[in-house]
Design an enzyme around this catalytic site. Sequence first.
Site, PDB file in Angstrom:
ATOM      1  N   CYS A 269       2.993  -4.040   3.394  1.00 36.86           N
ATOM      2  CA  CYS A 269       3.486  -4.879   2.295  1.00 36.86           C
ATOM      3  C   CYS A 269       3.748  -6.319   2.749  1.00 36.86           C
ATOM      4  O   CYS A 269       2.816  -7.019   3.099  1.00 36.86           O
ATOM      5  CB  CYS A 269       4.714  -4.229   1.654  1.00 36.86           C
ATOM      6  SG  CYS A 269       5.015  -4.783  -0.040  1.00 36.86           S
ATOM      7  N   HIS A 350       2.240   1.477   0.073  1.00 39.94           N
ATOM      8  CA  HIS A 350       3.318   2.131   0.821  1.00 39.94           C
ATOM      9  C   HIS A 350       2.948   3.565   1.169  1.00 39.94           C
ATOM     10  O   HIS A 350       3.174   4.492   0.384  1.00 39.94           O
ATOM     11  CB  HIS A 350       4.611   2.106   0.002  1.00 39.94           C
ATOM     12  CG  HIS A 350       5.291   0.787   0.025  1.00 39.94           C
ATOM     13  ND1 HIS A 350       6.298   0.469   0.917  1.00 39.94           N
ATOM     14  CD2 HIS A 350       5.091  -0.322  -0.727  1.00 39.94           C
ATOM     15  CE1 HIS A 350       6.691  -0.778   0.702  1.00 39.94           C
ATOM     16  NE2 HIS A 350       5.977  -1.272  -0.280  1.00 39.94           N
ATOM     17  N   GLU A 352       4.390   5.575   3.086  1.00 44.06           N
ATOM     18  CA  GLU A 352       5.568   6.436   3.265  1.00 44.06           C
ATOM     19  C   GLU A 352       6.111   6.966   1.948  1.00 44.06           C
ATOM     20  O   GLU A 352       7.095   7.716   1.935  1.00 44.06           O
ATOM     21  CB  GLU A 352       6.683   5.652   3.967  1.00 44.06           C
ATOM     22  CG  GLU A 352       7.581   4.813   3.058  1.00 44.06           C
ATOM     23  CD  GLU A 352       6.901   3.644   2.391  1.00 44.06           C
ATOM     24  OE1 GLU A 352       7.445   3.123   1.403  1.00 44.06           O
ATOM     25  OE2 GLU A 352       5.826   3.218   2.857  1.00 44.06           O
TER      26      GLU A 352
END
Length: 372
Positions: A269, A350, A352
Amino acid sequence: MQKVWIYLENGTFLEAKSFGATGTSVGEIVFNTSLTGYQEIISDPSYAGQFITFTMPEIGNVGVNDNDMESRKCHCKGVLVRNYHSEYSNYRAQNDLDSLLKEHGVLGICDIDTRYLTKMIRDEGAMMMIASTEISCKDELAKQLAASPRIEDINYIEIVSTKESYVHKSGAWNHSIKAYNKAVMSDKKVVVIDFGVKRNILNELVNSGLEVEVVPSTFKADDLIARFEAKEIGGVFLSNGPGDPLTLIAEKEQVQKLVKTDIPIFAICLGHQMLSIAHGYDTYKLKFGQHGGNHPVANNGVVEITAQNHNYNVPDNIIEIADVTHLNLFDNTIEGVKYKNKEIFSVQHHPEASPGPHESKYIFAEFAKIVK
Protein backbone atom coordinates in the site's frame (compact mmCIF):
# COMPACT_ATOMS: atom_id res chain seq x y z
CA MET A 1 -29.92 9.29 18.84
CA GLN A 2 -29.42 12.99 18.17
CA LYS A 3 -29.25 14.83 14.88
CA VAL A 4 -26.07 15.37 12.89
CA TRP A 5 -25.54 17.73 9.98
CA ILE A 6 -23.23 17.05 7.03
CA TYR A 7 -21.79 19.48 4.50
CA LEU A 8 -19.69 18.37 1.52
CA GLU A 9 -17.36 20.65 -0.40
CA ASN A 10 -19.54 20.34 -3.52
CA GLY A 11 -22.29 22.16 -1.60
CA THR A 12 -24.37 19.15 -0.57
CA PHE A 13 -26.06 19.66 2.82
CA LEU A 14 -27.66 16.72 4.64
CA GLU A 15 -29.26 15.90 7.97
CA ALA A 16 -29.05 12.47 9.61
CA LYS A 17 -28.88 10.77 12.98
CA SER A 18 -25.75 10.14 14.98
CA PHE A 19 -24.22 7.45 17.18
CA GLY A 20 -20.75 7.12 18.60
CA ALA A 21 -18.92 10.32 19.52
CA THR A 22 -20.42 13.79 19.31
CA GLY A 23 -18.86 17.05 18.17
CA THR A 24 -17.58 18.48 14.89
CA SER A 25 -15.12 16.76 12.58
CA VAL A 26 -13.56 17.47 9.17
CA GLY A 27 -12.14 14.88 6.78
CA GLU A 28 -12.20 13.33 3.33
CA ILE A 29 -15.19 11.15 2.42
CA VAL A 30 -14.63 7.81 0.65
CA PHE A 31 -16.72 4.66 0.25
CA ASN A 32 -15.90 1.05 1.09
CA THR A 33 -17.64 -1.89 -0.61
CA SER A 34 -16.69 -4.63 1.89
CA LEU A 35 -19.53 -6.85 3.10
CA THR A 36 -17.83 -7.81 6.38
CA GLY A 37 -15.07 -6.61 8.69
CA TYR A 38 -16.31 -3.14 9.62
CA GLN A 39 -14.26 -3.13 12.83
CA GLU A 40 -11.04 -3.97 11.01
CA ILE A 41 -11.78 -1.21 8.50
CA ILE A 42 -12.56 1.41 11.14
CA SER A 43 -9.38 0.55 13.09
CA ASP A 44 -7.12 0.56 9.99
CA PRO A 45 -4.65 3.48 10.45
CA SER A 46 -4.72 4.08 6.68
CA TYR A 47 -8.15 5.68 7.14
CA ALA A 48 -6.77 8.48 9.32
CA GLY A 49 -8.33 11.76 8.22
CA GLN A 50 -11.21 10.11 6.36
CA PHE A 51 -14.94 9.48 6.71
CA ILE A 52 -15.86 5.96 5.62
CA THR A 53 -19.16 5.44 3.80
CA PHE A 54 -20.14 1.77 3.98
CA THR A 55 -22.05 0.45 0.98
CA MET A 56 -23.06 -2.54 3.11
CA PRO A 57 -26.39 -1.26 4.52
CA GLU A 58 -26.39 -3.11 7.86
CA ILE A 59 -23.55 -2.17 10.22
CA GLY A 60 -23.10 -3.00 13.90
CA ASN A 61 -24.94 -6.32 13.92
CA VAL A 62 -21.92 -8.44 15.00
CA GLY A 63 -20.64 -6.00 17.61
CA VAL A 64 -16.93 -5.46 18.27
CA ASN A 65 -14.15 -7.27 20.14
CA ASP A 66 -10.54 -6.64 21.16
CA ASN A 67 -9.07 -9.26 18.81
CA ASP A 68 -10.38 -7.60 15.64
CA MET A 69 -8.65 -4.26 16.21
CA GLU A 70 -6.05 -3.60 13.48
CA SER A 71 -4.32 -0.95 15.61
CA ARG A 72 -4.38 0.56 19.08
CA LYS A 73 -7.26 2.90 18.21
CA CYS A 74 -9.66 4.03 15.50
CA HIS A 75 -8.05 6.81 13.47
CA CYS A 76 -10.82 7.58 10.97
CA LYS A 77 -12.84 10.78 11.35
CA GLY A 78 -16.20 9.05 11.15
CA VAL A 79 -18.39 6.38 9.57
CA LEU A 80 -21.57 6.77 7.52
CA VAL A 81 -24.00 3.84 7.44
CA ARG A 82 -27.53 3.24 6.20
CA ASN A 83 -28.73 1.26 9.22
CA TYR A 84 -26.88 1.06 12.54
CA HIS A 85 -27.68 -1.89 14.83
CA SER A 86 -27.07 -1.27 18.52
CA GLU A 87 -28.18 -4.82 19.36
CA TYR A 88 -25.52 -7.27 18.19
CA SER A 89 -25.36 -11.05 17.92
CA ASN A 90 -22.02 -12.84 17.67
CA TYR A 91 -20.27 -15.26 20.02
CA ARG A 92 -17.03 -13.26 19.78
CA ALA A 93 -18.62 -9.86 20.46
CA GLN A 94 -17.62 -8.01 23.63
CA ASN A 95 -19.35 -4.67 23.06
CA ASP A 96 -21.32 -2.59 20.56
CA LEU A 97 -19.89 -0.37 17.82
CA ASP A 98 -21.40 2.74 19.41
CA SER A 99 -19.24 2.27 22.51
CA LEU A 100 -16.09 1.71 20.43
CA LEU A 101 -16.63 4.93 18.46
CA LYS A 102 -17.28 6.91 21.64
CA GLU A 103 -14.11 5.51 23.22
CA HIS A 104 -12.00 6.69 20.28
CA GLY A 105 -13.80 9.95 19.50
CA VAL A 106 -15.17 8.85 16.12
CA LEU A 107 -18.44 10.22 14.75
CA GLY A 108 -21.09 7.71 13.69
CA ILE A 109 -23.71 8.81 11.14
CA CYS A 110 -26.75 6.70 10.30
CA ASP A 111 -30.19 6.88 8.68
CA ILE A 112 -28.57 8.39 5.60
CA ASP A 113 -28.76 7.34 1.95
CA THR A 114 -25.33 5.73 1.51
CA ARG A 115 -26.18 4.69 -2.05
CA TYR A 116 -26.71 8.36 -2.93
CA LEU A 117 -23.39 9.29 -1.34
CA THR A 118 -21.53 6.45 -3.04
CA LYS A 119 -22.83 7.44 -6.47
CA MET A 120 -21.84 11.06 -5.78
CA ILE A 121 -18.30 10.07 -4.80
CA ARG A 122 -18.06 7.75 -7.80
CA ASP A 123 -19.14 10.54 -10.17
CA GLU A 124 -17.41 13.53 -8.59
CA GLY A 125 -14.51 11.92 -6.72
CA ALA A 126 -13.45 11.80 -3.08
CA MET A 127 -13.97 15.20 -1.43
CA MET A 128 -13.66 16.98 1.88
CA MET A 129 -16.64 17.14 4.25
CA ILE A 130 -17.61 18.33 7.70
CA ALA A 131 -20.04 16.65 10.10
CA SER A 132 -21.36 18.09 13.34
CA THR A 133 -23.81 17.30 16.13
CA GLU A 134 -23.36 20.90 17.31
CA ILE A 135 -23.71 23.08 14.19
CA SER A 136 -26.88 22.94 12.10
CA CYS A 137 -26.26 26.06 9.98
CA LYS A 138 -25.19 25.23 6.43
CA ASP A 139 -23.27 28.48 6.01
CA GLU A 140 -21.35 28.00 9.25
CA LEU A 141 -20.42 24.44 8.29
CA ALA A 142 -19.26 25.66 4.87
CA LYS A 143 -17.18 28.37 6.53
CA GLN A 144 -15.48 25.93 8.92
CA LEU A 145 -14.82 23.43 6.13
CA ALA A 146 -13.22 26.09 3.95
CA ALA A 147 -10.97 27.18 6.83
CA SER A 148 -9.84 23.61 7.66
CA PRO A 149 -6.69 21.97 6.22
CA ARG A 150 -7.23 19.36 3.51
CA ILE A 151 -6.21 15.76 4.07
CA GLU A 152 -3.17 16.17 1.81
CA ASP A 153 -1.97 19.06 3.99
CA ILE A 154 -1.64 16.93 7.14
CA ASN A 155 1.09 14.38 7.87
CA TYR A 156 -1.01 11.68 9.50
CA ILE A 157 2.00 9.34 9.53
CA GLU A 158 3.34 11.28 12.52
CA ILE A 159 0.09 10.51 14.37
CA VAL A 160 -0.39 6.81 13.59
CA SER A 161 3.21 5.53 13.66
CA THR A 162 4.65 3.95 16.78
CA LYS A 163 6.86 6.20 18.88
CA GLU A 164 9.06 3.38 20.18
CA SER A 165 10.51 0.27 18.56
CA TYR A 166 9.12 -3.12 19.62
CA VAL A 167 9.17 -6.79 18.68
CA HIS A 168 5.83 -8.16 17.49
CA LYS A 169 4.84 -11.23 19.51
CA SER A 170 1.83 -12.77 17.74
CA GLY A 171 1.18 -14.77 14.59
CA ALA A 172 -1.93 -15.55 12.54
CA TRP A 173 -5.37 -16.12 14.04
CA ASN A 174 -5.89 -19.71 15.18
CA HIS A 175 -9.54 -20.71 14.86
CA SER A 176 -9.11 -23.84 16.98
CA ILE A 177 -7.95 -21.93 20.07
CA LYS A 178 -9.81 -18.69 19.23
CA ALA A 179 -6.64 -16.65 19.68
CA TYR A 180 -3.56 -15.47 17.81
CA ASN A 181 -0.64 -17.88 17.63
CA LYS A 182 2.38 -16.85 19.67
CA ALA A 183 5.48 -15.79 17.77
CA VAL A 184 8.36 -18.25 17.69
CA MET A 185 12.03 -17.30 17.52
CA SER A 186 13.47 -17.26 14.01
CA ASP A 187 16.92 -16.94 12.49
CA LYS A 188 15.42 -14.58 9.92
CA LYS A 189 14.71 -11.10 11.25
CA VAL A 190 13.12 -8.17 9.43
CA VAL A 191 12.48 -4.57 10.39
CA VAL A 192 9.05 -3.10 9.69
CA ILE A 193 8.87 0.64 9.00
CA ASP A 194 5.62 1.69 10.65
CA PHE A 195 3.78 4.24 8.51
CA GLY A 196 0.51 3.02 10.05
CA VAL A 197 0.91 -0.73 9.97
CA LYS A 198 -2.05 -3.08 10.47
CA ARG A 199 -1.70 -5.75 13.13
CA ASN A 200 -2.58 -8.56 10.74
CA ILE A 201 0.29 -7.60 8.43
CA LEU A 202 2.66 -8.12 11.35
CA ASN A 203 0.89 -11.38 12.20
CA GLU A 204 1.35 -12.71 8.67
CA LEU A 205 5.03 -11.74 8.59
CA VAL A 206 5.51 -13.69 11.82
CA ASN A 207 3.46 -16.57 10.45
CA SER A 208 5.78 -16.81 7.43
CA GLY A 209 8.69 -17.62 9.75
CA LEU A 210 10.15 -14.18 10.38
CA GLU A 211 11.10 -12.39 13.58
CA VAL A 212 9.51 -8.95 13.30
CA GLU A 213 10.81 -5.70 14.81
CA VAL A 214 8.68 -2.60 14.29
CA VAL A 215 10.33 0.84 14.19
CA PRO A 216 8.92 4.39 13.92
CA SER A 217 8.48 6.23 10.64
CA THR A 218 11.33 8.50 11.77
CA PHE A 219 13.79 5.64 11.15
CA LYS A 220 17.33 6.28 9.92
CA ALA A 221 18.30 4.26 6.87
CA ASP A 222 21.99 4.30 7.81
CA ASP A 223 21.19 2.44 11.03
CA LEU A 224 19.27 -0.28 9.14
CA ILE A 225 21.98 -0.58 6.50
CA ALA A 226 24.62 -1.04 9.23
CA ARG A 227 22.47 -3.70 10.91
CA PHE A 228 22.01 -5.51 7.59
CA GLU A 229 25.73 -5.46 6.87
CA ALA A 230 26.35 -6.83 10.37
CA LYS A 231 23.83 -9.59 9.59
CA GLU A 232 21.56 -8.54 12.44
CA ILE A 233 18.60 -8.22 10.07
CA GLY A 234 17.84 -9.82 6.72
CA GLY A 235 15.24 -7.51 5.18
CA VAL A 236 13.00 -4.48 5.50
CA PHE A 237 9.23 -4.12 5.15
CA LEU A 238 7.51 -0.80 4.34
CA SER A 239 3.98 -0.69 5.73
CA ASN A 240 0.65 0.76 4.71
CA GLY A 241 -0.40 4.17 6.01
CA PRO A 242 -2.62 7.23 5.50
CA GLY A 243 -2.43 10.38 3.40
CA ASP A 244 -0.61 11.59 0.31
CA PRO A 245 2.80 9.86 -0.06
CA LEU A 246 4.23 12.82 -2.01
CA THR A 247 4.17 14.89 1.20
CA LEU A 248 6.54 12.48 2.97
CA ILE A 249 9.79 14.16 1.96
CA ALA A 250 11.95 13.06 4.91
CA GLU A 251 10.67 9.50 4.68
CA LYS A 252 11.34 9.41 0.92
CA GLU A 253 14.98 10.39 1.47
CA GLN A 254 15.47 7.50 3.88
CA VAL A 255 13.79 4.99 1.56
CA GLN A 256 16.01 6.21 -1.28
CA LYS A 257 19.05 5.21 0.76
CA LEU A 258 17.61 1.75 1.36
CA VAL A 259 16.86 1.01 -2.30
CA LYS A 260 20.46 1.76 -3.25
CA THR A 261 21.63 -1.22 -1.20
CA ASP A 262 21.04 -4.95 -1.69
CA ILE A 263 18.67 -5.23 1.29
CA PRO A 264 15.58 -7.32 0.39
CA ILE A 265 12.52 -5.05 0.62
CA PHE A 266 8.81 -5.84 0.56
CA ALA A 267 6.10 -3.19 0.78
CA ILE A 268 2.31 -2.92 0.89
CA CYS A 269 0.00 0.00 0.00
CA LEU A 270 1.64 3.29 1.05
CA GLY A 271 4.97 1.46 1.29
CA HIS A 272 4.43 0.31 -2.30
CA GLN A 273 3.88 3.94 -3.29
CA MET A 274 6.93 5.12 -1.33
CA LEU A 275 9.16 2.70 -3.23
CA SER A 276 7.90 4.13 -6.52
CA ILE A 277 8.53 7.70 -5.39
CA ALA A 278 11.98 6.79 -4.06
CA HIS A 279 12.88 5.47 -7.52
CA GLY A 280 11.79 8.78 -9.11
CA TYR A 281 8.28 7.79 -10.20
CA ASP A 282 5.75 10.02 -8.47
CA THR A 283 2.31 8.70 -7.53
CA TYR A 284 -0.99 10.20 -8.67
CA LYS A 285 -4.40 10.44 -7.00
CA LEU A 286 -7.26 8.26 -8.21
CA LYS A 287 -10.70 9.82 -8.65
CA PHE A 288 -12.33 8.00 -5.74
CA GLY A 289 -9.75 5.41 -4.80
CA GLN A 290 -10.14 1.69 -4.30
CA HIS A 291 -11.65 0.64 -0.98
CA GLY A 292 -13.23 -2.76 -0.42
CA GLY A 293 -12.78 -6.50 -0.10
CA ASN A 294 -13.89 -7.58 -3.57
CA HIS A 295 -11.34 -6.22 -6.08
CA PRO A 296 -10.17 -8.71 -8.73
CA VAL A 297 -6.43 -8.62 -9.43
CA ALA A 298 -4.64 -10.50 -12.21
CA ASN A 299 -1.39 -12.24 -11.28
CA ASN A 300 0.24 -13.99 -14.26
CA GLY A 301 -3.07 -15.25 -15.59
CA VAL A 302 -4.52 -16.08 -12.16
CA VAL A 303 -7.32 -13.93 -10.77
CA GLU A 304 -7.18 -13.15 -7.05
CA ILE A 305 -9.94 -11.37 -5.13
CA THR A 306 -8.26 -8.79 -2.92
CA ALA A 307 -8.84 -6.19 -0.22
CA GLN A 308 -7.98 -2.60 -1.13
CA ASN A 309 -7.69 0.72 0.66
CA HIS A 310 -5.94 3.54 -1.16
CA ASN A 311 -6.50 6.82 -3.00
CA TYR A 312 -3.08 7.00 -4.65
CA ASN A 313 -1.41 4.82 -7.27
CA VAL A 314 1.97 4.24 -8.90
CA PRO A 315 2.34 5.54 -12.49
CA ASP A 316 2.24 3.33 -15.58
CA ASN A 317 5.74 4.35 -16.67
CA ILE A 318 7.23 2.51 -13.70
CA ILE A 319 7.58 -0.36 -16.19
CA GLU A 320 10.84 1.36 -17.20
CA ILE A 321 12.47 0.03 -14.02
CA ALA A 322 10.11 -2.68 -12.76
CA ASP A 323 8.12 -5.66 -13.99
CA VAL A 324 4.39 -5.49 -13.32
CA THR A 325 3.30 -8.56 -11.36
CA HIS A 326 -0.29 -7.63 -10.49
CA LEU A 327 -2.97 -5.65 -12.35
CA ASN A 328 -6.33 -4.41 -11.07
CA LEU A 329 -9.09 -5.77 -13.30
CA PHE A 330 -11.55 -3.01 -12.39
CA ASP A 331 -9.51 -0.17 -13.91
CA ASN A 332 -6.23 -1.75 -15.13
CA THR A 333 -4.15 0.19 -12.60
CA ILE A 334 -0.88 -1.35 -11.42
CA GLU A 335 -1.26 -3.47 -8.28
CA GLY A 336 2.18 -5.00 -7.87
CA VAL A 337 5.74 -4.70 -9.16
CA LYS A 338 9.11 -6.43 -8.94
CA TYR A 339 12.03 -4.07 -9.43
CA LYS A 340 14.52 -5.17 -12.06
CA ASN A 341 17.84 -6.58 -10.87
CA LYS A 342 16.84 -6.07 -7.23
CA GLU A 343 15.31 -8.08 -4.40
CA ILE A 344 12.60 -5.45 -4.01
CA PHE A 345 8.91 -6.01 -4.68
CA SER A 346 5.63 -4.51 -3.55
CA VAL A 347 1.85 -4.70 -3.89
CA GLN A 348 -0.90 -2.11 -3.66
CA HIS A 349 -3.55 -4.44 -2.24
CA HIS A 350 -3.65 -6.04 1.22
CA PRO A 351 -2.66 -9.74 1.18
CA GLU A 352 -3.12 -9.95 4.96
CA ALA A 353 -6.83 -9.09 4.58
CA SER A 354 -8.83 -9.86 7.70
CA PRO A 355 -11.52 -11.16 7.68
CA GLY A 356 -10.63 -11.81 4.03
CA PRO A 357 -10.19 -12.62 1.21
CA HIS A 358 -7.05 -14.68 1.78
CA GLU A 359 -5.97 -15.51 -1.78
CA SER A 360 -2.85 -13.33 -1.67
CA LYS A 361 -1.30 -14.47 1.61
CA TYR A 362 1.36 -16.42 -0.30
CA ILE A 363 3.17 -13.11 -0.85
CA PHE A 364 4.44 -13.12 2.74
CA ALA A 365 6.05 -16.52 2.18
CA GLU A 366 7.73 -15.17 -0.96
CA PHE A 367 9.27 -12.38 1.09
CA ALA A 368 10.47 -14.81 3.75
CA LYS A 369 12.27 -16.83 1.06
CA ILE A 370 14.45 -13.88 -0.01
CA VAL A 371 15.22 -12.58 3.49
CA LYS A 372 18.91 -13.26 4.07
